[in-house]
Design a protein around this motif. Structure first.
Motif, PDB file in Angstrom:
ATOM      1  N   ARG A 194      -2.050 -15.976   8.424  1.00 20.82           N
ATOM      2  CA  ARG A 194      -0.716 -15.743   7.877  1.00 20.82           C
ATOM      3  C   ARG A 194      -0.604 -14.341   7.278  1.00 20.82           C
ATOM      4  NH1 ARG A 194       1.965 -19.555   3.360  1.00 20.82           N
ATOM      5  NH2 ARG A 194       1.324 -17.891   1.948  1.00 20.82           N
TER       6      ARG A 194
ATOM      7  N   ARG B 201      -0.434 -11.782  10.133  1.00 25.99           N
ATOM      8  CA  ARG B 201       0.886 -11.792  10.790  1.00 25.99           C
ATOM      9  C   ARG B 201       1.927 -11.090   9.934  1.00 25.99           C
ATOM     10  NH1 ARG B 201       1.010 -17.934  13.105  1.00 25.99           N
ATOM     11  NH2 ARG B 201      -0.268 -17.512  14.941  1.00 25.99           N
ATOM     12  N   ARG B 202       1.853 -11.332   8.646  1.00 16.19           N
ATOM     13  CA  ARG B 202       2.812 -10.685   7.735  1.00 16.19           C
ATOM     14  C   ARG B 202       2.632  -9.167   7.782  1.00 16.19           C
ATOM     15  NH1 ARG B 202       2.223 -13.517   2.977  1.00 16.19           N
ATOM     16  NH2 ARG B 202       0.397 -12.290   2.477  1.00 16.19           N
ATOM     17  N   ARG B 203       1.404  -8.714   7.826  1.00 21.11           N
ATOM     18  CA  ARG B 203       1.140  -7.272   7.875  1.00 21.11           C
ATOM     19  C   ARG B 203       1.637  -6.678   9.185  1.00 21.11           C
ATOM     20  NH1 ARG B 203      -0.804  -5.777   3.627  1.00 21.11           N
ATOM     21  NH2 ARG B 203      -2.231  -6.949   2.351  1.00 21.11           N
ATOM     22  N   ARG B 204       1.425  -7.381  10.275  1.00 17.88           N
ATOM     23  CA  ARG B 204       1.906  -6.872  11.566  1.00 17.88           C
ATOM     24  C   ARG B 204       3.432  -6.811  11.579  1.00 17.88           C
ATOM     25  NH1 ARG B 204      -2.468  -6.475  15.224  1.00 17.88           N
ATOM     26  NH2 ARG B 204      -4.160  -7.799  14.599  1.00 17.88           N
ATOM     27  N   ALA B 205       4.070  -7.792  10.963  1.00 16.03           N
ATOM     28  CA  ALA B 205       5.529  -7.799  10.904  1.00 16.03           C
ATOM     29  C   ALA B 205       6.057  -6.618  10.080  1.00 16.03           C
ATOM     30  CB  ALA B 205       6.024  -9.102  10.312  1.00 16.03           C
ATOM     31  N   LEU B 206       5.255  -6.171   9.112  1.00 21.33           N
ATOM     32  CA  LEU B 206       5.636  -5.015   8.304  1.00 21.33           C
ATOM     33  C   LEU B 206       5.405  -3.698   9.038  1.00 21.33           C
ATOM     34  CD1 LEU B 206       4.221  -6.107   4.832  1.00 21.33           C
ATOM     35  CD2 LEU B 206       6.634  -5.965   5.522  1.00 21.33           C
ATOM     36  N   GLY B 207       4.797  -3.781  10.226  1.00 21.23           N
ATOM     37  CA  GLY B 207       4.601  -2.590  11.031  1.00 21.23           C
ATOM     38  C   GLY B 207       3.286  -1.877  10.808  1.00 21.23           C
ATOM     39  N   THR B 208       2.344  -2.516  10.128  1.00 23.96           N
ATOM     40  CA  THR B 208       1.038  -1.891   9.947  1.00 23.96           C
ATOM     41  C   THR B 208       0.182  -2.199  11.161  1.00 23.96           C
ATOM     42  OG1 THR B 208       0.144  -3.807   8.810  1.00 23.96           O
ATOM     43  CG2 THR B 208       1.140  -2.088   7.456  1.00 23.96           C
ATOM     44  N   THR B 209      -0.837  -1.421  11.365  1.00 24.78           N
ATOM     45  CA  THR B 209      -1.748  -1.636  12.487  1.00 24.78           C
ATOM     46  C   THR B 209      -3.123  -2.003  11.969  1.00 24.78           C
ATOM     47  OG1 THR B 209      -2.339   0.682  12.563  1.00 24.78           O
ATOM     48  CG2 THR B 209      -0.528  -0.031  13.974  1.00 24.78           C
TER      49      THR B 209
END
Length: 180
Positions: free
Chosen positions: A168, A171-179
């Motif tokens: 979770r 996924r939240r970090r990816r949704a924020l646009g981080t790599t």
């Protein structure tokens, strides 16, 4: 100037239940490993709860039993390290994201299934559905039913909670646009 958006390696924003689950999972694994290492050094306390065959092999000085308990101990330690890798920043630096996902979820499923299947079979014996062989090692049977096999389930459930929060959080970090 550093980016205001944390990277996937930053687990400081991991929800508190996820971090605590990871630490509890690691403690379960490390405590479980202590018994294996204790027996690996020749201790015999509670070894009869594993099975009379294990006691017999230790008494005979069988090298195979020592190799088995040491191997089991190292696997349990690896499970504890995995739990910590899921909640600590060094986990993402040392391992790829997909490796942690597969290992975390795989360990959770394997631990719960192993303990669950064992307890299910033992309950079928107690319920008279399965008939044990003559000369059944009841001390080992009850040791597994009440001590060792539930420990696998507890460890696996906490590993599952840890893997859930890791997933979770990623996924939240990816949704924020981080790599990664």
């Amino acid at each position: 100037m550093s980016s205001p958006v944390p990277s996937l390696a930053d687990t400081s924003s991991m929800p508190e239940p996820g971090r605590w689950a990871g630490y509890v999972t690691a403690v379960c694994a490390f405590l479980f490993a202590v018994s294996s290492f204790y027996w690996g050094f020749g201790g015999t306390f509670l070894l009869d709860t594993v099975g009379s065959e294990a006691v017999r092999l230790v008494e005979e000085g069988n090298v195979g039993i020592y190799v088995a308990v040491w191997f089991a101990g190292f696997v349990k330690v690896a499970g504890g390290v995995l739990a910590l890798a899921l909640v600590q920043p060094w986990g993402r630096r040392l391992f790829r994201h997909w490796m942690l996902l597969i290992a975390g979820w795989g360990a959770a499923v394997a631990l719960v299934l192993y303990g669950g299947v064992q307890i299910g079979i033992q309950l079928m014996v107690l319920g008279g559905i399965l008939v044990p062989p003559g000369g059944m090692d009841w001390r080992g049977f009850y040791g597994h039913l009440y001590v060792w096999d539930p420990w696998f389930i507890v460890w696996g459930l906490f590993m599952g909670i840890t893997a859930f929060y890791y997933t979770r959080n990623a996924r939240r970090r990816r949704a924020l646009g981080t790599t990664a």
